[in-house]
Enzyme design. Structure first.
Site, short mmCIF file in Angstrom:
data_model
loop_
_atom_site.label_atom_id
_atom_site.label_comp_id
_atom_site.label_asym_id
_atom_site.label_seq_id
_atom_site.Cartn_x
_atom_site.Cartn_y
_atom_site.Cartn_z
N VAL A 104 0.83 -1.20 0.00
CA VAL A 104 0.00 0.00 0.00
C VAL A 104 0.86 1.26 0.00
CG1 VAL A 104 -1.76 1.30 1.25
CG2 VAL A 104 -1.89 -1.19 1.17
N HIS A 130 7.91 3.13 8.65
CA HIS A 130 7.18 2.75 9.85
C HIS A 130 8.21 2.40 10.91
CE1 HIS A 130 3.96 1.35 12.33
NE2 HIS A 130 3.12 1.02 11.35
N GLY A 177 -0.89 4.99 1.16
CA GLY A 177 -0.11 5.20 -0.04
C GLY A 177 -0.95 5.67 -1.20
#
Length: 627
Positions: free
Chosen positions: A40, A85, A114
């Site tokens: 994503v 992340h 995303g």
């Protein structure tokens, strides 16, 4: 660095003005950025970096599900460690990710999906991001992180650390960003549905108004701005209940944060996401969400909104005289030189249902006479029925210049409802002196009313104008007659006389009123002579009926999925035809187990609709009698 006051706390942020894209390119000109993963976030960040002139490669396992996706986006198979992340580093004991000490370990985390990151980039906009430096082996880690943040399309960047990024991110995703909001949506939607609200209304008041109307206001200028731009009833209710919801959910959020900080959420995520059949199970869970009534209602409303494209509507809500004057002035000086916002429809609502017809009509006339270029738009009226004046106010609006009525079948709507479509249609049709026409086929009003009532599980009140089973104007047309064939005034006088003497006016009475009162128009000698029903938990329901039909007693036996169904099938055998039953309603006359049941039934035969009634202390017999 720029400074922004976030609720009394001043924080330093990096913006594109002080760290422009050219500077980001300079910092990264000799670098190759490796994006590991293409699910994503990967596509949005990698494509944005590539389009901004940064050297990028993709780290993908060949033959994985996202390998082909990366190839389709133009990547070909082919030393900083860059994260989006803080998960892998923060929970290193569980992930096993321990980077070498001689490399920079940096993070840029866009605050959104995303998909959103890529869409905003293509639209020339940005998505805010956080950045962090876990290791700065080269002394250039900070600049490299900021350059990557600008490169992926960040609007501005604020600094954090890996631990705080992942704690806030996991809490937000499970909380108000996704988990909590989905749960709250479902809870409120279910409450509205249990209390008789339609799927469309429940979805609008739970989801659509929030996402399409209120959240854009919050994004524009804050929560207080959204409150300031809502009605006084909404403001008061929200302020009164905000604390209750905060106090009710605070323990849940505290428990959630503790679960994140302790590593329990990471452990569960790693365990479940590592299973070979994770994708299959995920798709099943998402399908359950997709197929739930709330989101199916949402899909239907999206389809309807796509179908209605042409009108641009300008509306006033809960307006007083000062608001009307202000709106008239505002319309004169809006940006576009027509009814100046470009509106093709100007909607004037009485959302509290307070106005008297002459007051509401005067408002429409005022706009018609005082707003420049009002003739270039259609004035639309939207009236609520709190004082029972919705239809009268809508007609007053039409008489004073409105040419569109926002209305609903059976007058359904919030509180006391809205203007009833069928009432407007029949008033304009019968009062020719008004000199207004429409293109509604009134012969279908009764059927449409019944369909809406059944689908929304909202019975129509017995004395509802136009569409109830005994309403005069509709019944005559349902039996195939039109007003042009008779003298309406004469028939109406006869109707009043008959209604004074009878509690209930039936189809046969309508035939009499229409001047076709010969015996040929009445029921054709049908009578139930005997009825025997066998049913029970272990038995297939069976009915034996003796029917006097065309002067002859005939017996038939049939089975069905219940005693009533079996009885009707037996009657169908005798008569040699099947009934297309459109309505079937059972009512108790008074109360108690020994009460008399009233059954009304509507069937369609050869394109005509017929209504029948039955009364008996035996529900099965009462159900057979209407035929």
């Amino acid at each position: 660095m720029a400074k922004i006051n976030f609720g009394g706390v001043v924080e330093e942020v990096v913006t594109r003005e002080e760290f422009p894209l050219d500077k980001a390119r300079e910092v990264l000109k000799n670098e190759t950025v490796a994006i590991i993963g293409y699910g994503v976030q990967g596509p949005g960040q990698a494509l944005n970096l590539r389009d901004n002139g940064i050297n990028v490669i993709i780290g993908q396992r060949k033959d994985s599900k996202t390998w082909d996706k990366a190839i389709a986006d133009g990547w070909v198979p082919g030393k900083a460690l860059y994260f989006s992340h803080g998960f892998g580093i923060t929970y290193k004991e569980q992930t096993g990710i321990i980077p070498p000490a001689d490399i920079d370990v940096i993070l840029v985390a866009p605050k959104g999906s995303g998909t959103s990151l890529r869409r905003l980039f293509l639209a020339g906009k940005g998505l805010n991001s956080s950045f962090a430096i876990h290791q700065d082996a080269t002394g250039k880690g900070r600049d490299r992180a900021i350059a990557l943040g600008i490169g992926v399309g960040s609007g501005y960047l604020f600094e954090t650390d890996f631990r705080k990024e992942v704690y806030s991110d996991l809490t937000g995703e499970r909380g108000t960003l996704m988990g909590a909001i989905a749960g709250i949506f479902e809870a409120q939607y279910n409450t509205l549905r249990r209390n008789g609200h339609s799927p469309s209304e429940a979805f609008n008041e739970t989801v659509e108004e929030l996402t399409q109307s209120l959240m854009p206001l919050v994004a524009e200028n804050g929560m207080d701005w959204m409150y300031a731009n809502c009605s006084t009833t909404a403001q008061r209710g929200a302020l009164d209940w905000k604390g209750r919801f905060r106090d009710a959910t605070q323990p849940v959020f505290d428990e959630l944060y503790e679960s994140v900080a302790s590593g329990k959420e990471a452990e569960r995520t790693i365990k479940l996401n590592s299973q070979p059949d994770y994708r299959v199970k995920l798709e099943a869970e998402l399908k359950t969400l997709h197929d739930s009534e709330i989101w199916q209602a949402g899909q239907a409303r999206i389809g309807a909104s796509k179908a209605v494209r042409e009108p641009i509507i300008c509306a006033l809500t809960r307006a007083n005289q000062g608001d009307i004057d202000c709106a008239a002035e505002a319309l004169k000086f809006a940006k576009r030189p027509r009814i100046h916002t470009g509106a093709t429809v100007v909607n004037i609502p009485d959302t509290n249902g307070y106005c008297l017809p002459e007051q509401y009509g005067e408002k429409i006339r005022f706009l018609k006479e005082n707003v420049k270029n009002i003739d270039k738009a259609i004035i639309s009226v939207h009236c609520h029925n709190d004082l029972g004046l919705a239809t009268a106010n809508s007609i007053a609006g039409i008489q004073n210049g409105a040419r569109q009525v926002e209305c609903t079948i059976n007058g359904i709507g919030e509180r006391a409802g809205n203007t009833a479509l069928e009432e407007i249609v029949m008033i304009l049709k019968t009062h020719h002196s008004l000199n207004f026409t429409h293109k509604v086929n009134s012969k279908h009003l009764y059927e449409l009313s019944g369909m809406v009532s059944r689908m929304m599980r909202m019975p129509v009140q017995p004395n509802k104008a136009i569409v109830v089973k005994n309403a005069f104007a509709h019944s005559s047309e349902r039996l195939g007659y039109t007003i042009e064939r008779i003298d309406l005034d004469q028939v109406y006088e006869r109707f009043l006389t008959l209604a004074d003497g009878k509690k209930e006016i039936k189809d046969d009475d309508i035939l009499f009123l229409m001047g076709h009162e010969t015996q040929n128009n009445y029921k054709n000698g049908l009578a139930i002579k005997a009825l025997k029903v066998v049913c029970g938990d272990q038995a297939i329901p069976e009915a034996t009926v003796t029917l006097n039909y065309k002067g002859k007693d005939t017996e038939a036996t049939a089975k069905g999925n219940g005693p009533v169904d079996a009885t009707i099938k037996a009657i169908e055998q005798i008569m040699g035809k099947s009934f297309n039953i459109k309505e079937f309603n059972i009512h108790a006359i008074h109360s108690g187990s020994d009460d008399v049941s009233k059954v009304d039934m509507r069937v369609v035969d050869d394109g005509k609709s017929y209504k029948g009634y039955g009364f008996s202390t035996d529900i099965v017999r009462a159900s057979a009698m209407p035929i």
